[in-house]
Write a protein that holds these residues in place. Structure first.
Motif, PDB file in Angstrom:
ATOM      1  N   GLU A 157       0.811  -1.215   0.000  1.00 56.82           N
ATOM      2  CA  GLU A 157       0.000   0.000   0.000  1.00 56.82           C
ATOM      3  C   GLU A 157       0.847   1.269   0.000  1.00 56.82           C
ATOM      4  OE1 GLU A 157      -3.253   0.290   2.704  1.00 56.82           O
ATOM      5  OE2 GLU A 157      -3.648  -1.840   2.621  1.00 56.82           O
ATOM      6  N   MET A 172       2.526   4.497  -1.255  1.00 59.80           N
ATOM      7  CA  MET A 172       2.130   5.423  -2.307  1.00 59.80           C
ATOM      8  C   MET A 172       3.331   5.786  -3.160  1.00 59.80           C
ATOM      9  SD  MET A 172      -0.532   7.972  -0.570  1.00 59.80           S
ATOM     10  CE  MET A 172      -1.839   7.380   0.469  1.00 59.80           C
ATOM     11  N   GLY A 207      -4.549  15.711  -2.918  1.00 64.39           N
ATOM     12  CA  GLY A 207      -4.315  14.285  -3.123  1.00 64.39           C
ATOM     13  C   GLY A 207      -5.438  13.389  -2.616  1.00 64.39           C
ATOM     14  N   PRO A 208      -5.928  13.606  -1.374  1.00 62.39           N
ATOM     15  CA  PRO A 208      -7.023  12.747  -0.893  1.00 62.39           C
ATOM     16  C   PRO A 208      -8.267  12.824  -1.797  1.00 62.39           C
ATOM     17  CG  PRO A 208      -6.044  13.907   0.944  1.00 62.39           C
ATOM     18  CD  PRO A 208      -5.426  14.479  -0.310  1.00 62.39           C
ATOM     19  N   TRP A 209      -8.561  14.006  -2.340  1.00 55.61           N
ATOM     20  CA  TRP A 209      -9.716  14.154  -3.223  1.00 55.61           C
ATOM     21  C   TRP A 209      -9.499  13.361  -4.514  1.00 55.61           C
ATOM     22  CZ3 TRP A 209     -10.358  16.471  -8.079  1.00 55.61           C
ATOM     23  CH2 TRP A 209     -11.677  16.604  -8.507  1.00 55.61           C
ATOM     24  N   ILE A 210      -8.291  13.475  -5.089  1.00 57.28           N
ATOM     25  CA  ILE A 210      -7.989  12.732  -6.319  1.00 57.28           C
ATOM     26  C   ILE A 210      -8.069  11.235  -6.078  1.00 57.28           C
ATOM     27  CG2 ILE A 210      -6.127  12.127  -7.921  1.00 57.28           C
ATOM     28  CD1 ILE A 210      -5.314  15.016  -7.935  1.00 57.28           C
ATOM     29  N   ARG A 211      -7.480  10.756  -4.974  1.00 52.12           N
ATOM     30  CA  ARG A 211      -7.525   9.320  -4.693  1.00 52.12           C
ATOM     31  C   ARG A 211      -8.960   8.833  -4.533  1.00 52.12           C
ATOM     32  NH1 ARG A 211      -2.853  10.910  -1.985  1.00 52.12           N
ATOM     33  NH2 ARG A 211      -3.915  11.211  -0.004  1.00 52.12           N
ATOM     34  N   GLY A 212      -9.810   9.630  -3.897  1.00 56.12           N
ATOM     35  CA  GLY A 212     -11.221   9.258  -3.751  1.00 56.12           C
ATOM     36  C   GLY A 212     -11.927   9.187  -5.096  1.00 56.12           C
ATOM     37  N   LYS A 213     -11.633  10.145  -5.976  1.00 60.06           N
ATOM     38  CA  LYS A 213     -12.220  10.138  -7.315  1.00 60.06           C
ATOM     39  C   LYS A 213     -11.779   8.900  -8.097  1.00 60.06           C
ATOM     40  CE  LYS A 213     -14.715  13.808  -7.861  1.00 60.06           C
ATOM     41  NZ  LYS A 213     -16.127  13.702  -8.154  1.00 60.06           N
ATOM     42  N   ILE A 214     -10.500   8.580  -8.036  1.00 56.17           N
ATOM     43  CA  ILE A 214      -9.992   7.409  -8.767  1.00 56.17           C
ATOM     44  C   ILE A 214     -10.594   6.128  -8.207  1.00 56.17           C
ATOM     45  CG2 ILE A 214      -7.922   6.032  -9.235  1.00 56.17           C
ATOM     46  CD1 ILE A 214      -6.387   8.725  -9.385  1.00 56.17           C
ATOM     47  N   ASP A 215     -10.618   5.995  -6.883  1.00 59.66           N
ATOM     48  CA  ASP A 215     -11.164   4.781  -6.263  1.00 59.66           C
ATOM     49  C   ASP A 215     -12.658   4.638  -6.514  1.00 59.66           C
ATOM     50  OD1 ASP A 215      -8.650   4.177  -5.336  1.00 59.66           O
ATOM     51  OD2 ASP A 215      -9.016   4.934  -3.301  1.00 59.66           O
TER      52      ASP A 215
END
Length: 84
Positions: A37, A39, A60-68
């Motif tokens: 895990e 990054m 970054g947290p927003w982008i990771r949420g969008k991708i997931d």
């Protein structure tokens, strides 16, 4: 017994003991991520106004949420994209 105080630490010269605060902090620092895990850094080129918006949205947290949260689809085949 010779005692003196240096930066809030009392040093006993006769017994060569240091008393008071100091020393390594136990459990300090960021905890390691579970295996697999870790990054990896990714570079994305944005316009300044896009970068500002990304910061407002959460970075970054927003982008990771969008991708997931995005459903994966199969990329179109070359035959489908070549049709007139």
């Amino acid at each position: 017994m010779l005692l003196f105080n240096v930066f809030g630490i009392t040093i006993n010269k006769m017994e060569k003991k240091i008393t008071g605060r100091g020393g390594p902090g136990r459990g300090q620092g960021r905890k390691p991520l579970p295996e697999g895990e870790a990054m990896v850094p990714v570079t994305v080129k944005l316009l300044p106004k896009q970068r500002d918006k990304l910061k407002r949205l959460g970075g970054g947290p927003w982008i990771r949420g969008k991708i997931d949260g995005e459903k994966e689809t199969e990329p179109p085949s070359l035959i489908e994209t070549a049709k007139p």
